[in-house]
Design a protein around this motif. Structure first.
Motif, PDB file in Angstrom:
ATOM      1  N   SER A   1       0.875  -1.322  -0.015  1.00 23.47           N
ATOM      2  CA  SER A   1      -0.066  -0.120  -0.041  1.00 23.47           C
ATOM      3  C   SER A   1       0.890   1.303  -0.065  1.00 23.47           C
ATOM      4  CB  SER A   1      -0.821  -0.055   1.050  1.00 23.47           C
ATOM      5  OG  SER A   1      -1.830  -1.072   1.051  1.00 23.47           O
ATOM      6  N   HIS A   2       0.227   2.307  -0.745  1.00 17.28           N
ATOM      7  CA  HIS A   2       0.911   3.555  -0.600  1.00 17.28           C
ATOM      8  C   HIS A   2       1.181   4.272   0.642  1.00 17.28           C
ATOM      9  CE1 HIS A   2       1.888   7.943  -1.860  1.00 17.28           C
ATOM     10  NE2 HIS A   2       2.437   7.189  -2.998  1.00 17.28           N
ATOM     11  N   PRO A   3       2.644   4.873   0.818  1.00 19.33           N
ATOM     12  CA  PRO A   3       2.380   5.685   2.048  1.00 19.33           C
ATOM     13  C   PRO A   3       1.360   6.546   2.589  1.00 19.33           C
ATOM     14  CG  PRO A   3       4.612   5.558   0.958  1.00 19.33           C
ATOM     15  CD  PRO A   3       3.549   5.030   0.237  1.00 19.33           C
ATOM     16  N   ALA A   4       0.614   7.050   1.582  1.00 19.84           N
ATOM     17  CA  ALA A   4      -0.566   7.796   1.856  1.00 19.84           C
ATOM     18  C   ALA A   4      -1.426   7.261   2.832  1.00 19.84           C
ATOM     19  CB  ALA A   4      -1.246   8.456   0.705  1.00 19.84           C
ATOM     20  N   ILE A   5      -1.589   6.058   3.001  1.00 11.96           N
ATOM     21  CA  ILE A   5      -2.593   5.551   3.768  1.00 11.96           C
ATOM     22  C   ILE A   5      -1.908   4.595   5.085  1.00 11.96           C
ATOM     23  CG2 ILE A   5      -4.614   5.841   2.023  1.00 11.96           C
ATOM     24  CD1 ILE A   5      -4.040   2.858   1.379  1.00 11.96           C
ATOM     25  N   THR A   6      -0.897   4.760   5.196  1.00 11.24           N
ATOM     26  CA  THR A   6       0.038   4.258   6.376  1.00 11.24           C
ATOM     27  C   THR A   6       0.272   5.145   7.241  1.00 11.24           C
ATOM     28  OG1 THR A   6       2.413   4.577   5.427  1.00 11.24           O
ATOM     29  CG2 THR A   6       0.809   2.622   4.565  1.00 11.24           C
ATOM     30  N   THR A   7       0.629   4.419   8.492  1.00 12.25           N
ATOM     31  CA  THR A   7       1.397   5.188   9.649  1.00 12.25           C
ATOM     32  C   THR A   7       2.656   4.479  10.169  1.00 12.25           C
ATOM     33  OG1 THR A   7       0.292   4.214  11.542  1.00 12.25           O
ATOM     34  CG2 THR A   7      -1.094   5.900  10.292  1.00 12.25           C
ATOM     35  N   PHE A   8       3.244   4.980  10.758  1.00 10.79           N
ATOM     36  CA  PHE A   8       4.500   4.214  11.285  1.00 10.79           C
ATOM     37  C   PHE A   8       4.117   3.114  12.419  1.00 10.79           C
ATOM     38  CE2 PHE A   8       4.010   7.348  14.753  1.00 10.79           C
ATOM     39  CZ  PHE A   8       4.433   6.613  15.861  1.00 10.79           C
ATOM     40  N   LEU A   9       2.874   3.133  12.803  1.00 12.81           N
ATOM     41  CA  LEU A   9       2.169   2.047  13.650  1.00 12.81           C
ATOM     42  C   LEU A   9       1.537   0.890  12.731  1.00 12.81           C
ATOM     43  CD1 LEU A   9       0.884   4.187  16.495  1.00 12.81           C
ATOM     44  CD2 LEU A   9       3.103   2.758  16.480  1.00 12.81           C
ATOM     45  N   HIS A  10       1.151   1.336  11.480  1.00 16.06           N
ATOM     46  CA  HIS A  10       0.431   0.247  10.789  1.00 16.06           C
ATOM     47  C   HIS A  10       1.199  -0.014   9.339  1.00 16.06           C
ATOM     48  CE1 HIS A  10      -2.338   2.699  12.946  1.00 16.06           C
ATOM     49  NE2 HIS A  10      -3.127   1.617  13.492  1.00 16.06           N
ATOM     50  N   ALA A  11       1.773  -1.175   9.317  1.00 16.35           N
ATOM     51  CA  ALA A  11       2.609  -1.715   8.546  1.00 16.35           C
ATOM     52  C   ALA A  11       1.604  -2.259   7.540  1.00 16.35           C
ATOM     53  CB  ALA A  11       3.651  -2.298   8.991  1.00 16.35           C
ATOM     54  N   PRO A  12       1.962  -2.326   5.977  1.00 17.33           N
ATOM     55  CA  PRO A  12       1.286  -3.419   5.236  1.00 17.33           C
ATOM     56  C   PRO A  12       1.568  -4.690   5.483  1.00 17.33           C
ATOM     57  CG  PRO A  12       2.604  -1.650   4.074  1.00 17.33           C
ATOM     58  CD  PRO A  12       2.917  -1.543   5.419  1.00 17.33           C
ATOM     59  N   PHE A  13       0.475  -5.528   5.545  1.00 18.25           N
ATOM     60  CA  PHE A  13       0.357  -6.821   5.757  1.00 18.25           C
ATOM     61  C   PHE A  13       1.544  -7.612   4.957  1.00 18.25           C
ATOM     62  CE2 PHE A  13      -1.203 -11.139   4.455  1.00 18.25           C
ATOM     63  CZ  PHE A  13      -1.870 -11.760   5.632  1.00 18.25           C
ATOM     64  N   GLU A  14       2.329  -8.651   5.863  1.00 22.64           N
ATOM     65  CA  GLU A  14       3.312  -9.161   5.103  1.00 22.64           C
ATOM     66  C   GLU A  14       2.667 -10.793   4.564  1.00 22.64           C
ATOM     67  OE1 GLU A  14       6.499  -9.785   7.794  1.00 22.64           O
ATOM     68  OE2 GLU A  14       6.585  -7.599   7.832  1.00 22.64           O
ATOM     69  N   GLY A  15       2.391 -10.589   3.318  1.00 20.78           N
ATOM     70  CA  GLY A  15       2.200 -11.888   2.645  1.00 20.78           C
ATOM     71  C   GLY A  15       1.261 -11.520   1.500  1.00 20.78           C
ATOM     72  N   SER A  16       0.615 -12.602   0.900  1.00 24.59           N
ATOM     73  CA  SER A  16      -0.083 -12.095  -0.423  1.00 24.59           C
ATOM     74  C   SER A  16      -1.377 -11.377  -0.242  1.00 24.59           C
ATOM     75  CB  SER A  16      -0.178 -13.499  -0.951  1.00 24.59           C
ATOM     76  OG  SER A  16      -1.526 -14.123  -0.414  1.00 24.59           O
ATOM     77  N   ARG A  17      -1.697 -10.830  -1.159  1.00 20.16           N
ATOM     78  CA  ARG A  17      -3.093 -10.066  -1.228  1.00 20.16           C
ATOM     79  C   ARG A  17      -4.179 -11.057  -0.965  1.00 20.16           C
ATOM     80  NH1 ARG A  17      -4.899  -5.061  -2.658  1.00 20.16           N
ATOM     81  NH2 ARG A  17      -6.907  -4.837  -3.294  1.00 20.16           N
ATOM     82  N   GLU A  18      -4.178 -12.358  -1.533  1.00 16.84           N
ATOM     83  CA  GLU A  18      -5.358 -13.163  -1.335  1.00 16.84           C
ATOM     84  C   GLU A  18      -5.300 -13.419   0.312  1.00 16.84           C
ATOM     85  OE1 GLU A  18      -2.990 -13.285  -3.751  1.00 16.84           O
ATOM     86  OE2 GLU A  18      -4.160 -12.854  -5.158  1.00 16.84           O
ATOM     87  N   ALA A  19      -4.055 -13.695   0.700  1.00 11.43           N
ATOM     88  CA  ALA A  19      -4.324 -13.848   2.309  1.00 11.43           C
ATOM     89  C   ALA A  19      -4.599 -12.552   3.135  1.00 11.43           C
ATOM     90  CB  ALA A  19      -2.594 -14.077   2.498  1.00 11.43           C
ATOM     91  N   TRP A  20      -4.085 -11.520   2.588  1.00 13.13           N
ATOM     92  CA  TRP A  20      -4.819 -10.234   3.315  1.00 13.13           C
ATOM     93  C   TRP A  20      -6.237 -10.160   3.384  1.00 13.13           C
ATOM     94  CZ3 TRP A  20      -7.079  -5.929   0.707  1.00 13.13           C
ATOM     95  CH2 TRP A  20      -7.351  -4.970   1.511  1.00 13.13           C
ATOM     96  N   ILE A  21      -6.653 -10.460   2.136  1.00 20.17           N
ATOM     97  CA  ILE A  21      -8.518 -10.209   1.727  1.00 20.17           C
ATOM     98  C   ILE A  21      -8.997 -11.245   2.736  1.00 20.17           C
ATOM     99  CG2 ILE A  21     -10.219 -10.777   0.183  1.00 20.17           C
ATOM    100  CD1 ILE A  21      -8.246  -9.695  -1.845  1.00 20.17           C
ATOM    101  N   GLN A  22      -8.499 -12.633   2.861  1.00 22.47           N
ATOM    102  CA  GLN A  22      -9.014 -13.597   3.750  1.00 22.47           C
ATOM    103  C   GLN A  22      -9.016 -13.071   5.385  1.00 22.47           C
ATOM    104  OE1 GLN A  22     -11.063 -16.061   2.813  1.00 22.47           O
ATOM    105  NE2 GLN A  22     -10.842 -15.280   0.743  1.00 22.47           N
ATOM    106  N   ALA A  23      -8.013 -12.782   5.495  1.00 26.02           N
ATOM    107  CA  ALA A  23      -7.867 -12.253   6.829  1.00 26.02           C
ATOM    108  C   ALA A  23      -8.647 -11.179   7.379  1.00 26.02           C
ATOM    109  CB  ALA A  23      -6.436 -12.033   7.267  1.00 26.02           C
ATOM    110  N   GLY A  24      -8.788 -10.177   6.303  1.00 29.00           N
ATOM    111  CA  GLY A  24      -9.750  -9.136   6.787  1.00 29.00           C
ATOM    112  C   GLY A  24     -11.109  -9.393   6.781  1.00 29.00           C
TER     113      GLY A  24
END
Length: 335
Positions: free
Chosen positions: A116-139
């Motif tokens: 994800s672009h830094p515009a929607i991140t914070t230093f406390l919220h790192a992008p998911f470490e894994g595939s996009r499919e795994a991120w979708i399922q987790a969410g």
């Protein structure tokens, strides 16, 4: 680390000059080439006559300008939302929307998609470490309160399918950075979840501004927040040009769609990464990059988003390119 920097004296359209030599320009994110359109230039000149300097005060100042409200209304309607809030940049738009959500739901889980672009991140919220499919399922399975993602992966080009959002619940929120789809592709997402889309308008729309798109109630609440009230508004002259040159944007988008169709229909057996209907493509094949340059095409090559990341070679099919350019380019990309 290789230095790919060149200094330009003007914003390139179809042609860029590097050390005095002309190249057909494939770089940047000026997808619509709006600066080449006479209507946009006419309206921008008029805007500069009306607003010859920048207005750096708060949007809550007692002196107001209708052009901001009018442009918000036009862009909200155009992109399938009830309301919009203009910001000084796409980065500001993303951060303002995100900080509003984190303030409203301080205990909520914020699940951020990979890359994800830094515009929607914070230093406390790192992008998911894994595939996009795994991120979708987790969410979906973990019922994350807030999910964040880009509308399309960039600078590596990957088109995302948003059909999965139909499984989200009405009390979930999806924040999407649409900087590289807005004005180029349809960005509407159908879901029971609350959809908030933010974007830079400096790319396809070609103006120094950003936007937050959402429901009327949500946008009204964001506009009460100090982070939006206290941030500088976008430049009035460019907003005026954007507002009054919608015909030019529609015309340029038609040209872009035609150009992308011609170009992508010619792509066969290449190693480049591209997404159906989107004007950008990438390659790490140095021989192709050198071949393009030798034949008069120039693309972007720089480290992103970290300063020490490997240099990415990224190109875009702009609305200003000619059919002959596209056919020659597609032939040069063949292995």
């Amino acid at each position: 680390m290789a230095n790919f920097t060149h200094f330009a004296n003007s914003i390139p359209g179809r042609i860029i000059y590097v050390e005095g030599k002309p190249f057909r320009w494939l770089g940047g994110t000026n997808y619509l080439g709006i600066g080449e359109h006479p209507i946009f230039n006419e309206k921008l000149k008029k805007g500069i006559e009306l607003f010859p300097q920048n207005w750096g005060s708060s949007r809550k100042n007692n002196i107001q300008f209708a052009v901001w409200d009018d442009l918000e209304h036009v862009l909200a309607l155009k992109h399938g939302h009830e309301a919009a809030a203009l910001c000084s940049s796409g980065f500001a738009a993303g951060q303002i929307a995100l900080q509003y959500l984190l303030k409203q739901f301080p205990q909520a889980t914020y699940s951020l998609a990979p890359h994800s672009h830094p515009a929607i991140t914070t230093f406390l919220h790192a992008p998911f470490e894994g595939s996009r499919e795994a991120w979708i399922q987790a969410g979906i399975l973990d019922l994350a309160k807030i999910l964040g993602t880009d509308g399309i992966r960039t600078p590596i080009v990957e088109l995302f399918n948003f059909e999965w959002t139909q499984k989200l619940l009405s009390d979930q929120i999806l924040l999407v950075d649409e900087s590289h789809r807005i004005g180029v592709q349809d960005i509407q997402i159908n879901s029971l979840a609350t959809i908030i889309q933010t974007a830079s308008l400096s790319k396809a729309y070609g103006i120094p501004a950003g936007i937050i798109l959402g429901s009327k109630k949500l946008i009204e609440e964001i506009k009460k927040e100090a982070i939006w009230i206290g941030s500088s508004p976008p430049n009035l002259a460019f907003c005026y040009a954007c507002l009054h040159a919608q015909e030019a944007y529609d015309e340029q988008r038609g040209k872009l769609v035609e150009n992308v169709g011609i170009f992508q229909s010619e792509l066969k057996g290449t190693s480049i990464q591209w997404a159906e209907g989107h004007p950008s493509f990438c390659t790490d094949n140095e021989s192709i990059i050198q071949r393009l340059e030798k034949n008069g095409f120039k693309m972007n090559q720089f480290s992103y988003p970290q300063w020490d990341d490997p240099a990415i070679a990224r190109a875009s099919i702009h609305a200003t390119l000619k059919k002959a350019d596209l056919i020659e380019l597609s032939q040069l990309l063949q292995e």
